[in-house]
Motif scaffolding. Structure first.
Motif, short mmCIF file in Angstrom:
data_model
loop_
_atom_site.label_atom_id
_atom_site.label_comp_id
_atom_site.label_asym_id
_atom_site.label_seq_id
_atom_site.Cartn_x
_atom_site.Cartn_y
_atom_site.Cartn_z
N ALA A 103 30.23 33.21 31.94
CA ALA A 103 30.47 34.58 32.39
C ALA A 103 29.18 35.24 32.84
O ALA A 103 29.13 35.90 33.89
N VAL A 104 28.12 35.07 32.06
CA VAL A 104 26.83 35.67 32.42
C VAL A 104 26.25 35.03 33.68
O VAL A 104 25.67 35.72 34.54
N LEU A 105 26.40 33.72 33.83
CA LEU A 105 25.92 33.06 35.05
C LEU A 105 26.66 33.57 36.28
O LEU A 105 26.06 33.78 37.35
N LEU A 106 27.97 33.79 36.17
CA LEU A 106 28.72 34.36 37.28
C LEU A 106 28.27 35.77 37.60
O LEU A 106 28.13 36.16 38.78
N LEU A 107 28.00 36.57 36.58
CA LEU A 107 27.55 37.94 36.80
C LEU A 107 26.16 37.97 37.44
O LEU A 107 25.86 38.85 38.24
N ARG A 108 25.33 37.01 37.08
CA ARG A 108 24.00 36.96 37.70
C ARG A 108 24.08 36.64 39.19
O ARG A 108 23.24 37.09 39.97
N GLN A 109 25.08 35.88 39.58
CA GLN A 109 25.23 35.54 41.00
C GLN A 109 25.50 36.77 41.86
O GLN A 109 25.15 36.80 43.04
N VAL A 110 26.13 37.78 41.29
CA VAL A 110 26.42 39.01 42.05
C VAL A 110 25.45 40.13 41.70
O VAL A 110 25.69 41.29 42.03
N ARG A 111 24.36 39.78 40.98
CA ARG A 111 23.32 40.75 40.61
C ARG A 111 23.90 41.91 39.82
O ARG A 111 23.72 43.09 40.14
N PHE A 112 24.61 41.56 38.78
CA PHE A 112 25.23 42.54 37.90
C PHE A 112 24.17 43.36 37.18
O PHE A 112 23.16 42.82 36.71
N SER A 113 24.40 44.67 37.08
CA SER A 113 23.48 45.57 36.37
C SER A 113 24.11 45.99 35.05
O SER A 113 25.22 46.56 35.04
N PRO A 114 23.46 45.75 33.91
CA PRO A 114 24.04 46.12 32.62
C PRO A 114 24.19 47.62 32.40
O PRO A 114 24.82 48.03 31.42
N THR A 115 23.62 48.44 33.27
CA THR A 115 23.75 49.88 33.09
C THR A 115 25.16 50.39 33.35
O THR A 115 25.54 51.46 32.87
N LEU A 116 25.95 49.63 34.12
CA LEU A 116 27.35 49.98 34.41
C LEU A 116 27.49 51.37 35.01
O LEU A 116 28.42 52.12 34.68
N THR A 117 26.58 51.73 35.90
CA THR A 117 26.67 53.02 36.56
C THR A 117 27.27 52.93 37.96
O THR A 117 27.39 53.95 38.63
N ALA A 118 27.64 51.73 38.38
CA ALA A 118 28.23 51.54 39.71
C ALA A 118 29.59 50.86 39.55
O ALA A 118 29.77 50.00 38.67
N LEU A 119 30.52 51.25 40.39
CA LEU A 119 31.86 50.67 40.33
C LEU A 119 31.82 49.17 40.59
O LEU A 119 32.62 48.41 40.02
N ARG A 120 30.91 48.74 41.41
CA ARG A 120 30.77 47.31 41.72
C ARG A 120 30.46 46.50 40.45
O ARG A 120 31.00 45.41 40.24
N ASP A 121 29.60 47.03 39.57
CA ASP A 121 29.26 46.33 38.33
C ASP A 121 30.45 46.28 37.39
O ASP A 121 30.69 45.27 36.72
N THR A 122 31.21 47.36 37.32
CA THR A 122 32.39 47.39 36.45
C THR A 122 33.42 46.37 36.90
O THR A 122 33.98 45.63 36.08
N LEU A 123 33.70 46.32 38.19
CA LEU A 123 34.67 45.36 38.69
C LEU A 123 34.18 43.93 38.50
O LEU A 123 34.98 43.02 38.23
N SER A 124 32.88 43.71 38.63
CA SER A 124 32.33 42.37 38.39
C SER A 124 32.53 41.95 36.94
O SER A 124 32.88 40.80 36.64
N LEU A 125 32.30 42.88 36.02
CA LEU A 125 32.50 42.57 34.61
C LEU A 125 33.97 42.25 34.31
O LEU A 125 34.26 41.34 33.53
N VAL A 126 34.88 42.98 34.96
CA VAL A 126 36.30 42.76 34.71
C VAL A 126 36.75 41.40 35.24
O VAL A 126 37.33 40.59 34.52
N PHE A 127 36.48 41.15 36.52
CA PHE A 127 37.06 39.97 37.17
C PHE A 127 36.24 38.70 36.97
O PHE A 127 36.81 37.61 36.90
N LEU A 128 34.91 38.82 36.88
CA LEU A 128 34.08 37.63 36.68
C LEU A 128 33.77 37.39 35.21
O LEU A 128 33.95 36.29 34.70
N GLY A 129 33.29 38.43 34.53
CA GLY A 129 32.90 38.26 33.14
C GLY A 129 34.08 38.05 32.20
O GLY A 129 34.03 37.19 31.32
N ALA A 130 35.15 38.82 32.39
CA ALA A 130 36.27 38.77 31.45
C ALA A 130 37.34 37.79 31.89
O ALA A 130 37.62 36.80 31.21
N LEU A 131 37.95 38.04 33.05
CA LEU A 131 39.11 37.25 33.45
C LEU A 131 38.76 35.82 33.85
O LEU A 131 39.50 34.89 33.55
#
Length: 335
Positions: A103-131
């Motif tokens: 999950a973390v490797l997938l999130l790194r591919q899309v340059r996920f930001s742990p601050t979760l202040t952008a909708l793009r990061d939230t959707l990445s966490l939902v669809f890549l990190g979780a599902l």
């Protein structure tokens, strides 16, 4: 000599800090796993909410992939009393470790930001990190249980679905909360009225959830106004905390078959439960992120307005300078 002593002691301090952090992550994983097993519904080992996965993903995002030994140790300790054999224990623990790493490797591919202040990061966490990432643990764990004969015939699909959604809910409900708690700076002084509002929100959310999941009427939709209130007023922390509270209170009702879960078999109850948990988590996460983006935009506009207001007198002064010079030069140019 003092410099040499400091340089020699720094590596020891660094290793000690890393060991303490690994031990803390392993202990948190184990404690959360023991709590999660209280909500089991399939063979004492598969739950509709698995908080350790959320802890694992958060630890890997905050402190790097070097935290994987702590996750593996915590997984082994949690699964030790339930493993049908040593090889099954190793396989299930390996799946529990590989899933958050993937999950973390997938999130790194899309340059996920742990601050979760952008909708793009939230959707990445939902669809890549979780599902997506949690497909690994559910598939490996179910295959191990099926291969060792620990599952009854016809229970493979039910076990896989509960395992997958349980791990995914752990990421959706626990990871954002930990990322904000450990990765953001907190205000030094919080007004008493703010604390009172937060306490009232938690109490109201708990009361409405208990009512909605214990009455014969289907009132589960009543929790969403409180989730919206939490996400709007307290952003990620409030929204995810209340969604986690809703999920924790709804799982025992689903296991007991009360409220909206009454009169259904286990598979249907789990489907209704995960629909409620997923809707609550998505509502809280998405709305909280949108509100955070709006607040950040308003703050940027306020800063720009302040800068322009400070520059306006200077711009007015510079605008009048050419006219003054032209007026002073015109008598000299006259014949």
């Amino acid at each position: 000599m003092l410099a040499l002593r400091c340089s020699a002691s720094d590596p020891l301090g660094h290793h000690a800090d890393r060991i303490l952090r690994l031990a803390a992550v392993a202990a948190a994983y184990y404690a959360a796993g023991r709590c999660g097993l209280l909500l089991e519904v399939v063979r004492g080992q598969v739950t509709p909410l698995w908080p350790p996965t959320g802890i694992a993903v958060a630890a890997l995002l905050l402190w790097g992939l070097r935290m994987w030994p702590a996750i593996a140790l915590g997984a082994v300790l949690v699964n030790w009393p339930f493993g049908p054999s040593l090889w099954a224990l190793v396989g299930i623990s390996a799946g529990n470790t590989l899933a958050p790493v993937c999950a973390v490797l997938l999130l790194r591919q899309v340059r996920f930001s742990p601050t979760l202040t952008a909708l793009r990061d939230t959707l990445s966490l939902v669809f890549l990190g979780a599902l997506t990432g949690m497909l690994v643990s559910a598939t490996v764990g179910t295959a191990v249980l099926a291969g060792t004969g620990a599952l009854r015939p016809g229970r493979t699909w039910a076990t896989w679905s509960v395992w997958w959604t349980g791990d995914a809910m752990g990421v959706l409900l626990v990871t954002p909360l930990l990322l904000v708690l450990f990765g953001s700076s907190w205000p030094r002084r919080i007004p008493v009225a703010r604390w009172a509002e937060a306490a009232a929100l938690v109490a109201a959310t708990a009361a409405v959830t208990l009512l909605a999941t214990r009455t014969s009427l289907n009132l589960s939709f009543l929790v969403f106004p409180f989730l919206i209130w939490a996400a709007y007023r307290f952003q990620i922390v409030g929204g995810v905390a209340c969604a986690l509270l809703v999920s924790v209170l709804a799982v025992p009702a689903a296991a007991a078959g009360t409220g909206p879960f009454a009169g259904h078999d286990v598979a249907t109850r789990m489907l209704v439960l995960q629909a409620l948990n997923g809707s609550a988590a998505l509502t809280s996460l998405v709305l909280a992120t949108v509100v955070a983006e709006r607040n950040r935009g308003h703050a940027q506009l306020a800063r720009v307005h302040l800068q322009l207001s400070e520059l306006l007198p200077q711009l007015t002064l510079f605008k009048g300078l050419p006219r003054v010079r032209q007026a002073e030069a015109s008598p000299k140019d006259a014949p």
